[in-house]
Design a protein around this motif. Structure first.
Motif, PDB file in Angstrom:
ATOM      1  N   TYR A   1       0.704  -1.175  -0.042  1.00 36.10           N
ATOM      2  CA  TYR A   1       0.098   0.087   0.135  1.00 36.10           C
ATOM      3  C   TYR A   1       0.669   1.089  -0.066  1.00 36.10           C
ATOM      4  N   ASN A   2       2.158   1.108   0.009  1.00 32.03           N
ATOM      5  CA  ASN A   2       2.847   2.368   0.064  1.00 32.03           C
ATOM      6  C   ASN A   2       3.910   2.376  -1.340  1.00 32.03           C
ATOM      7  N   PRO A   3       3.787   2.936  -2.422  1.00 31.69           N
ATOM      8  CA  PRO A   3       4.516   2.655  -3.599  1.00 31.69           C
ATOM      9  C   PRO A   3       5.634   3.611  -3.567  1.00 31.69           C
ATOM     10  N   LYS A   4       5.972   4.309  -2.479  1.00 30.24           N
ATOM     11  CA  LYS A   4       7.150   5.167  -2.188  1.00 30.24           C
ATOM     12  C   LYS A   4       8.309   4.631  -1.897  1.00 30.24           C
ATOM     13  N   ILE A   5       9.456   5.410  -2.707  1.00 33.82           N
ATOM     14  CA  ILE A   5      10.747   4.869  -2.249  1.00 33.82           C
ATOM     15  C   ILE A   5      11.186   5.334  -0.961  1.00 33.82           C
ATOM     16  N   THR A   6      11.582   4.808  -0.049  1.00 33.75           N
ATOM     17  CA  THR A   6      11.834   5.451   1.510  1.00 33.75           C
ATOM     18  C   THR A   6      13.419   5.229   1.982  1.00 33.75           C
ATOM     19  N   LEU A   7      13.917   5.883   2.541  1.00 33.10           N
ATOM     20  CA  LEU A   7      15.128   5.825   3.171  1.00 33.10           C
ATOM     21  C   LEU A   7      14.831   5.393   4.736  1.00 33.10           C
ATOM     22  N   GLU A   8      14.977   4.383   5.441  1.00 33.77           N
ATOM     23  CA  GLU A   8      14.729   3.900   6.639  1.00 33.77           C
ATOM     24  C   GLU A   8      15.735   3.395   7.252  1.00 33.77           C
ATOM     25  N   LYS A   9      15.743   3.377   8.706  1.00 34.19           N
ATOM     26  CA  LYS A   9      16.735   2.944   9.737  1.00 34.19           C
ATOM     27  C   LYS A   9      15.970   1.551  10.019  1.00 34.19           C
ATOM     28  N   LEU A  10      16.711   0.505   9.757  1.00 31.91           N
ATOM     29  CA  LEU A  10      16.238  -0.844  10.005  1.00 31.91           C
ATOM     30  C   LEU A  10      16.877  -1.459  11.113  1.00 31.91           C
ATOM     31  N   PRO A  11      16.383  -2.109  12.011  1.00 34.52           N
ATOM     32  CA  PRO A  11      16.855  -2.976  13.241  1.00 34.52           C
ATOM     33  C   PRO A  11      17.812  -4.202  12.515  1.00 34.52           C
ATOM     34  N   GLU A  12      18.247  -4.882  13.460  1.00 32.34           N
ATOM     35  CA  GLU A  12      18.947  -6.190  13.087  1.00 32.34           C
ATOM     36  C   GLU A  12      17.827  -7.035  12.332  1.00 32.34           C
ATOM     37  N   MET A  13      18.433  -7.673  11.261  1.00 29.12           N
ATOM     38  CA  MET A  13      17.321  -8.791  10.648  1.00 29.12           C
ATOM     39  C   MET A  13      18.368  -9.887  10.451  1.00 29.12           C
ATOM     40  N   TYR A  14      17.982 -11.139  10.372  1.00 28.47           N
ATOM     41  CA  TYR A  14      18.451 -12.404  10.436  1.00 28.47           C
ATOM     42  C   TYR A  14      18.151 -13.251   9.125  1.00 28.47           C
ATOM     43  N   MET A  15      19.031 -13.886   8.633  1.00 29.32           N
ATOM     44  CA  MET A  15      18.968 -14.094   7.318  1.00 29.32           C
ATOM     45  C   MET A  15      19.715 -15.598   7.118  1.00 29.32           C
ATOM     46  N   MET A  16      19.022 -16.376   6.604  1.00 28.92           N
ATOM     47  CA  MET A  16      19.496 -17.915   6.332  1.00 28.92           C
ATOM     48  C   MET A  16      19.782 -18.264   4.878  1.00 28.92           C
ATOM     49  N   SER A  17      20.759 -18.233   4.155  1.00 29.46           N
ATOM     50  CA  SER A  17      20.729 -18.269   2.864  1.00 29.46           C
ATOM     51  C   SER A  17      21.988 -19.054   2.366  1.00 29.46           C
ATOM     52  N   LYS A  18      21.936 -19.483   0.966  1.00 27.83           N
ATOM     53  CA  LYS A  18      23.083 -20.030   0.492  1.00 27.83           C
ATOM     54  C   LYS A  18      23.316 -19.324  -1.054  1.00 27.83           C
ATOM     55  N   SER A  19      24.335 -19.637  -1.611  1.00 34.52           N
ATOM     56  CA  SER A  19      24.748 -19.312  -3.024  1.00 34.52           C
ATOM     57  C   SER A  19      23.969 -20.063  -4.088  1.00 34.52           C
ATOM     58  N   PHE A  20      23.416 -19.284  -5.058  1.00 33.55           N
ATOM     59  CA  PHE A  20      22.837 -20.119  -6.187  1.00 33.55           C
ATOM     60  C   PHE A  20      23.920 -20.908  -7.103  1.00 33.55           C
ATOM     61  N   GLY A  21      23.748 -21.945  -7.330  1.00 27.95           N
ATOM     62  CA  GLY A  21      24.684 -22.644  -7.997  1.00 27.95           C
ATOM     63  C   GLY A  21      25.628 -23.535  -7.364  1.00 27.95           C
TER      64      GLY A  21
END
Length: 270
Positions: A116-136
């Motif tokens: 619902y918010n189509p605007k580009i924003t500059l935000e201060k975000l807290p820590e986020m937690y990621m689990m990922s691996k490389s493609f291929g």
């Protein structure tokens, strides 16, 4: 105050069905004080406290068989242990509900910002937690590792959006479909770290909600171009890889052609 009460009177006073009182009598949990010549059951006012205790213990789901045992002990140890166990169970449920409320808040915020918010924003975000691996990579993202990471964190993956990342170099070269990694991202801390996990530090991000209706994600070209233009106009510096997070999929009556909403995060230095 009279001394003796019929089963009907006790039923009304304590709001206990007569059938329940008869059952308690049949198993020896709560027996009438006296049986009259007319075979009526009479309870004494001296039993009011034990009746209240039985009602309370049943309200905290103490099993009847267990209640019969601990109410016939010489000490209060059994009652005290049961109360402590119940208190611990309630604390656990409170923690579960607080986590559920946090998850709902995360979903609400991500959906509102993305859909619902189509605007580009500059935000201060807290820590986020990621689990990922490389493609291929030869090894796929190990489902066992995901489960282990998920279990102790209140089902961590429940609120983790599926993500793809684009390196800083590919982003600056306009290679918006050359993905580097895929996996999950959540605001909820994970329980256990493994070779796939990483904590993204808090900081500034340029964010944008992208609506996608094509399997090829053609809409990404325009979205990233706008974000890079925003970064340039505001004299920001890209400091890391972009993250493309799936927030919501809507089938719209056709599972083969869903409408998808993504939130894009580009870490920047102001």
């Amino acid at each position: 105050m009279k001394e003796f009460y019929t089963i009907g009177e006790i039923s009304k006073i304590f709001n206990i069905p007569s059938a329940t009182l008869r059952y308690y009598d049949s198993i020896g949990l709560l027996c009438p004080w006296e049986i009259g010549e007319n075979n009526y059951r009479y309870y004494s006012k001296a039993q009011f406290e034990i009746i209240s205790m039985i009602m309370f213990m049943r309200s905290i789901n103490t099993p009847i068989k267990k209640l019969k045992v601990i109410l016939n002990e010489k000490t209060a140890d059994g009652i005290l242990d049961e109360l402590k166990n119940c208190e611990a169970s309630i604390d656990e449920k409170i923690n579960e509900l607080e986590l559920l409320k946090q998850k709902i808040g995360i979903f609400n915020k991500n959906i509102e910002q993305t859909c619902y918010n189509p605007k580009i924003t500059l935000e201060k975000l807290p820590e986020m937690y990621m689990m990922s691996k490389s493609f291929g990579d030869e090894d796929e993202l190990d489902i066992d590792e995901i489960i282990k990471t998920t279990i102790g964190a209140g089902k961590w993956a429940d609120t983790a959006g599926i993500i793809s990342t684009i390196t800083k170099e590919n982003l600056q070269k306009g290679r918006f479909h050359d993905y580097d990694k895929y996996g999950y991202l959540s605001e909820i801390p994970f329980y256990r770290k493994n070779k796939y996990t990483a904590i993204l530090p808090s900081g500034s991000y340029v964010c944008y909600g992208m609506k996608v209706s094509s399997i090829e994600h053609f809409e990404a070209d325009d979205a990233y171009a706008k974000m890079l233009s925003f970064i340039e106009r505001n004299r920001l510096k890209i400091r890391g890889d972009a993250i493309e997070r799936n927030v919501l999929d809507l089938y719209c009556g056709n599972k083969n052609n869903p409408t998808m909403y993504f939130r894009i995060y580009i870490p920047v230095e102001e």
